[in-house]
Design an enzyme around this catalytic site. Structure first.
Site, PDB file in Angstrom:
ATOM      1  N   HIS A   1      -0.702   4.726   7.240  1.00 42.32           N
ATOM      2  CA  HIS A   1      -0.237   5.495   5.997  1.00 42.32           C
ATOM      3  C   HIS A   1      -0.524   7.119   6.348  1.00 42.32           C
ATOM      4  O   HIS A   1      -0.667   7.562   6.446  1.00 42.32           O
ATOM      5  CB  HIS A   1      -1.399   5.021   4.867  1.00 42.32           C
ATOM      6  CG  HIS A   1      -1.582   3.079   4.707  1.00 42.32           C
ATOM      7  ND1 HIS A   1      -3.004   2.988   4.925  1.00 42.32           N
ATOM      8  CD2 HIS A   1      -1.309   2.565   3.801  1.00 42.32           C
ATOM      9  CE1 HIS A   1      -2.783   1.846   4.995  1.00 42.32           C
ATOM     10  NE2 HIS A   1      -1.967   1.779   3.908  1.00 42.32           N
ATOM     11  N   SER A  16       0.979  -0.963  -0.104  1.00 40.65           N
ATOM     12  CA  SER A  16       0.226  -0.103  -0.659  1.00 40.65           C
ATOM     13  C   SER A  16       0.961   1.031   0.310  1.00 40.65           C
ATOM     14  O   SER A  16       0.742   2.094  -0.565  1.00 40.65           O
ATOM     15  CB  SER A  16      -0.765   0.001   1.074  1.00 40.65           C
ATOM     16  OG  SER A  16      -0.253   0.108   2.146  1.00 40.65           O
ATOM     17  N   ASP A  27      -4.585   7.734   7.350  1.00 42.57           N
ATOM     18  CA  ASP A  27      -4.911   7.052   8.544  1.00 42.57           C
ATOM     19  C   ASP A  27      -4.327   6.356   9.197  1.00 42.57           C
ATOM     20  O   ASP A  27      -3.378   6.384   9.249  1.00 42.57           O
ATOM     21  CB  ASP A  27      -5.811   5.883   7.716  1.00 42.57           C
ATOM     22  CG  ASP A  27      -5.116   5.283   6.902  1.00 42.57           C
ATOM     23  OD1 ASP A  27      -3.807   5.047   6.715  1.00 42.57           O
ATOM     24  OD2 ASP A  27      -5.816   4.057   5.774  1.00 42.57           O
TER      25      ASP A  27
END
Ligand SMILES: *[C@@H]1O[C@H](CO)[C@@H](O)[C@H](O)[C@H]1NC(C)=O
Length: 353
Positions: free
Chosen positions: A330, A36, A327
């Site tokens: 991240h 990610s 978040d």
């Protein structure tokens, strides 16, 4: 007045020269593998619960589009592409809106939630690393069909390959599930991952990749989610995880990068180590213009990732640029920008530019 004019002109000229130097870069394409930290939207197209193609993700992206990037804006590969004078964003290989024409100057095979270990990608049913490489082989064939053998091979060998993963191997696999932890120590697990990384890079080299940047771990013990569960230490960073991150990076640089540069002719691989720049930002956020580092911008900022960070969350912060993390797992666009600029100026442009 005269002096100010001079300064202004010098600035204009410097910027122009910088622009010229980036547009003359020898890198014709950016090709991305990983998790990610670099997935620009592949998870949108697979059946996993780990997605981010909805608001407020992408809130500060071009057009406010929730592209599937796990951030409010751009990711490091986007900034790197721009830094090399290429397009400002890197499309995801599985995105049907793009074709080989777009992918010829940059493409992303990364999948949020994946790791070096097959057991890591299995946790949330995302794309395993070996399959990212299968997609890359398919891409090679399409590129040869589109540009012809010779031109395609030139692009494939001059392209800059970015490899960024490892966090999920530790946080979603080793420390979360009983499997690997009951069999081997964390040091043995690090060695196992380094072997898998070596195997991957040798395969990529065998397929024609010659310029590679590998990013290990950032201070993963300071991700808001890990702080949240660190109740014993008043939500400080989890020191054990940070130590593992440093140990892993050291092995990556000492046992892998140096060795491969020596053993594989005409390979240039660098460690784009982001640990220290992250550590500086986390320890002195205000020096970089941030106000909050312990919690993320989205929702309560303590546990939300993916579907838990959504439009119905009433507590999402109004200005993400004050936050290091978007978040609970991240970074924000601004953090990605600062970190990537650092890597571009200090490692990537001097080596490959
Ligand atoms: C991971 O899975 C692939 C596909 O099944 C397999 O080829 C590979 O050997 C596996 N890797 C390891 C280390 O077991």
């Amino acid at each position: 007045m005269g002096f100010l004019w001079l300064v202004t002109w010098l600035l204009v000229i410097t910027q122009f020269l910088m622009l010229v130097s980036v547009t003359q870069s020898k890198v014709p394409a950016i090709i991305v593998f990983g998790d990610s930290s670099v997935d620009t939207g592949n998870n949108n197209r697979i059946s996993t619960v780990l997605k981010s193609n909805f608001r407020p993700y992408g809130r500060d992206f071009t057009g406010g589009v929730p592209s599937g990037r796990f951030s409010n804006g751009r990711l490091p590969p986007d900034f790197i592409s721009h830094g090399f004078g290429l397009k400002p964003t890197i499309p995801a290989y599985l995105d049907p809106l793009y074709s080989i024409k777009d992918f010829a100057t940059g493409v992303c095979f990364a999948s949020a939630g994946t790791g070096y270990d097959n057991a890591t990608s299995a946790v949330l049913n995302v794309i395993p690393l070996w399959k990212e490489l299968e997609y890359y082989k398919e891409y090679q064939n399409k590129l040869r069909g589109y540009l012809g053998e010779e031109k395609a091979n030139e692009i494939l060998s001059e392209a800059l390959y970015l490899l960024s993963l490892g966090t999920n191997d530790f946080l979603d696999n080793y420390y979360l599930l009983p499997g690997r932890r009951s069999q081997i120590t964390v040091q043995q697990f690090e060695d196992f991952l380094i072997e898998l990384a070596e195997d991957f890079i040798r395969k990529l080299y065998g397929l024609g990749g010659r310029k590679i940047s590998i990013t290990g771990l950032i201070p993963i013990g300071c991700l808001p989610l890990e702080r949240t569960t660190n109740i014993r230490e008043q939500r400080g960073c989890v020191k054990e995880y940070n130590n593992v991150a440093m140990e892993f990076n050291k092995k990556l640089e000492g046992n892998l990068v140096g060795k491969l540069n020596r053993e594989l002719p005409s390979l240039k691989i660098v460690s784009a180590n982001a640990y220290n720049i992250y550590n500086q930002i986390i320890r002195g956020p205000s020096l970089y213009g941030f106000e909050v580092v312990e919690k993320a911008c989205c929702a309560t900022g303590t546990v939300e990732i993916g579907y838990l960070c959504n439009q119905q969350s009433p507590f999402t912060c109004p200005d993400a640029s004050k936050y290091v993390f978007w978040d609970a797992f991240h970074p924000t666009d601004k953090t990605n920008h600062i970190v990537t600029n650092y890597l571009l100026e200090n490692i990537l442009l001097p080596t490959f530019g």
